[in-house]
Design a protein around this motif. Structure first.
Motif, PDB file in Angstrom:
ATOM      1  N   GLU A  66       0.828  -1.363  -0.052  1.00  0.00           N
ATOM      2  CA  GLU A  66      -0.067   0.003  -0.021  1.00  0.00           C
ATOM      3  C   GLU A  66       0.926   1.319   0.022  1.00  0.00           C
ATOM      4  OE1 GLU A  66      -2.489  -0.090   3.168  1.00  0.00           O
ATOM      5  OE2 GLU A  66      -3.713  -1.922   2.616  1.00  0.00           O
ATOM      6  N   ASP A  67       2.027   1.053   0.767  1.00  0.00           N
ATOM      7  CA  ASP A  67       2.723   2.488   0.625  1.00  0.00           C
ATOM      8  C   ASP A  67       3.860   2.483  -0.359  1.00  0.00           C
ATOM      9  OD1 ASP A  67       4.577   4.485   1.240  1.00  0.00           O
ATOM     10  OD2 ASP A  67       4.851   3.955   3.453  1.00  0.00           O
ATOM     11  N   THR A  68       3.466   3.083  -1.342  1.00  0.00           N
ATOM     12  CA  THR A  68       4.494   3.456  -2.508  1.00  0.00           C
ATOM     13  C   THR A  68       5.995   3.883  -2.127  1.00  0.00           C
ATOM     14  OG1 THR A  68       3.474   5.764  -2.831  1.00  0.00           O
ATOM     15  CG2 THR A  68       2.637   3.665  -4.191  1.00  0.00           C
ATOM     16  N   ASP A 106      -8.819  -3.076  -7.148  1.00  0.00           N
ATOM     17  CA  ASP A 106      -9.714  -4.042  -6.785  1.00  0.00           C
ATOM     18  C   ASP A 106     -10.846  -4.111  -7.328  1.00  0.00           C
ATOM     19  OD1 ASP A 106     -11.195  -1.947  -6.172  1.00  0.00           O
ATOM     20  OD2 ASP A 106     -10.920  -1.625  -3.946  1.00  0.00           O
ATOM     21  N   THR A 111      -7.495   1.634  -6.166  1.00  0.00           N
ATOM     22  CA  THR A 111      -6.179   1.232  -6.137  1.00  0.00           C
ATOM     23  C   THR A 111      -5.745   1.276  -4.791  1.00  0.00           C
ATOM     24  OG1 THR A 111      -5.512   3.336  -6.684  1.00  0.00           O
ATOM     25  CG2 THR A 111      -5.648   2.056  -8.656  1.00  0.00           C
ATOM     26  N   PRO A 112      -5.981   0.273  -3.802  1.00  0.00           N
ATOM     27  CA  PRO A 112      -5.430   0.070  -2.520  1.00  0.00           C
ATOM     28  C   PRO A 112      -4.192  -0.207  -2.591  1.00  0.00           C
ATOM     29  CG  PRO A 112      -6.799  -1.711  -2.859  1.00  0.00           C
ATOM     30  CD  PRO A 112      -7.060  -0.885  -4.166  1.00  0.00           C
ATOM     31  N   ARG A 113      -3.531  -1.049  -3.628  1.00  0.00           N
ATOM     32  CA  ARG A 113      -2.177  -1.562  -3.526  1.00  0.00           C
ATOM     33  C   ARG A 113      -1.569  -1.276  -4.802  1.00  0.00           C
ATOM     34  NH1 ARG A 113      -1.160  -5.488   0.168  1.00  0.00           N
ATOM     35  NH2 ARG A 113       0.283  -6.313  -1.241  1.00  0.00           N
ATOM     36  N   TRP A 114      -0.285  -1.469  -4.674  1.00  0.00           N
ATOM     37  CA  TRP A 114       0.646  -0.809  -5.699  1.00  0.00           C
ATOM     38  C   TRP A 114       2.042  -1.929  -5.906  1.00  0.00           C
ATOM     39  CZ3 TRP A 114      -0.471   3.871  -8.244  1.00  0.00           C
ATOM     40  CH2 TRP A 114      -1.552   4.460  -7.761  1.00  0.00           C
TER      41      TRP A 114
END
Length: 249
Positions: A66-68, A106, A111-114
């Motif tokens: 989640e934290d780019t 999702d 876009t909760p994830r990267w």
């Protein structure tokens, strides 16, 4: 009947060399063309298989989350560590291939994830050394591609050999043609020289075959570089004169 030739031997090889260096893939050399002369066009081609002397390996790594910012820092740290190790290996050239960030959508389109991905590119003329280094780095990274190529020095050496062969071939064809049609002499009017190089296919299937397992174990790399075909083709335009009389029966 004796045939007078201008130029021959070394002079023709020199003319071919001049035609090649006038341009990267297609060049012409023009000489005087008297209106009374007859024009003859000849073609010749020569090829040689040359062992590839450069090996290229691309290795990649990626992180999902989640934290780019945190993902990018982890990817860059791994890339820098691999580059440092590669740069300590004699004869190996190493550079950063690139870093990309892509969203993971999702079911609701959010876009909760990267995914952050990065790669490095390694090159060397020492296949065994680069193969061992890449195998070691594959414990933490994925091998994306392995391919081989011909260096500029090896290509130029093969090209010079082909120029000499083409000069001899053109001269033989010109003499035979002039003699067959009864011309007393000929000279080169123009040359058009093309060069091509058939590149071997990259071994990209290697990364796809092992998938995720490649990053968890060290695997030996194939270091049989194969060959590259270097081809030169010349079109020579000749001016021929001194035509012998034709006898009618």
């Amino acid at each position: 009947m004796k045939i007078r030739v201008l130029p021959t031997g070394f002079a023709l090889a020199a003319a071919l060399s001049i035609a090649l260096f006038c341009g990267p893939t297609h060049a012409q050399l023009f000489l005087p063309n008297p209106a009374a002369a007859t024009t003859i066009t000849l073609d010749a081609q020569s090829s040689v298989e040359v062992d590839n002397d450069r090996m290229h390996v691309t290795l990649g790594t990626s992180e999902d989350g989640e934290d780019t910012r945190a993902l990018t820092q982890r990817v860059l740290a791994r890339l820098n560590e691999a580059l440092t190790q590669a740069q300590k290996t004699a004869g190996v050239e190493a550079r950063l291939g690139g870093v990309t960030t892509q969203p993971i959508y999702d079911a609701k389109g959010k876009t909760p994830r990267w995914t952050v991905s990065g790669s490095i590119v390694l090159q060397s003329r020492n296949f065994a050394e680069l193969g061992a280094l890449s195998s070691d780095l594959s414990r933490e990274m994925r091998i994306q591609s392995v391919d081989f190529s011909l260096s500029s020095a090896a290509h130029d050496k093969a090209r010079d050999k082909l120029i000499a062969e083409l000069a001899q071939s053109v001269e033989q064809k010109a003499r035979a043609t002039a003699a067959a049609f009864g011309f007393a002499q000929y000279r080169i009017q123009s040359l058009a020289l093309d060069q091509s190089q058939a590149m071997p296919r990259p071994m990209r299937a290697l990364a796809m075959a092992k998938g995720a397992d490649m990053a968890s174990e060290s695997m030996p790399l194939p270091t049989e570089g194969g060959t590259t075909t270097v081809t030169l083709h010349v079109t020579a335009t000749l001016q021929a004169d001194g035509k012998a009389p034709v006898r009618l029966r």
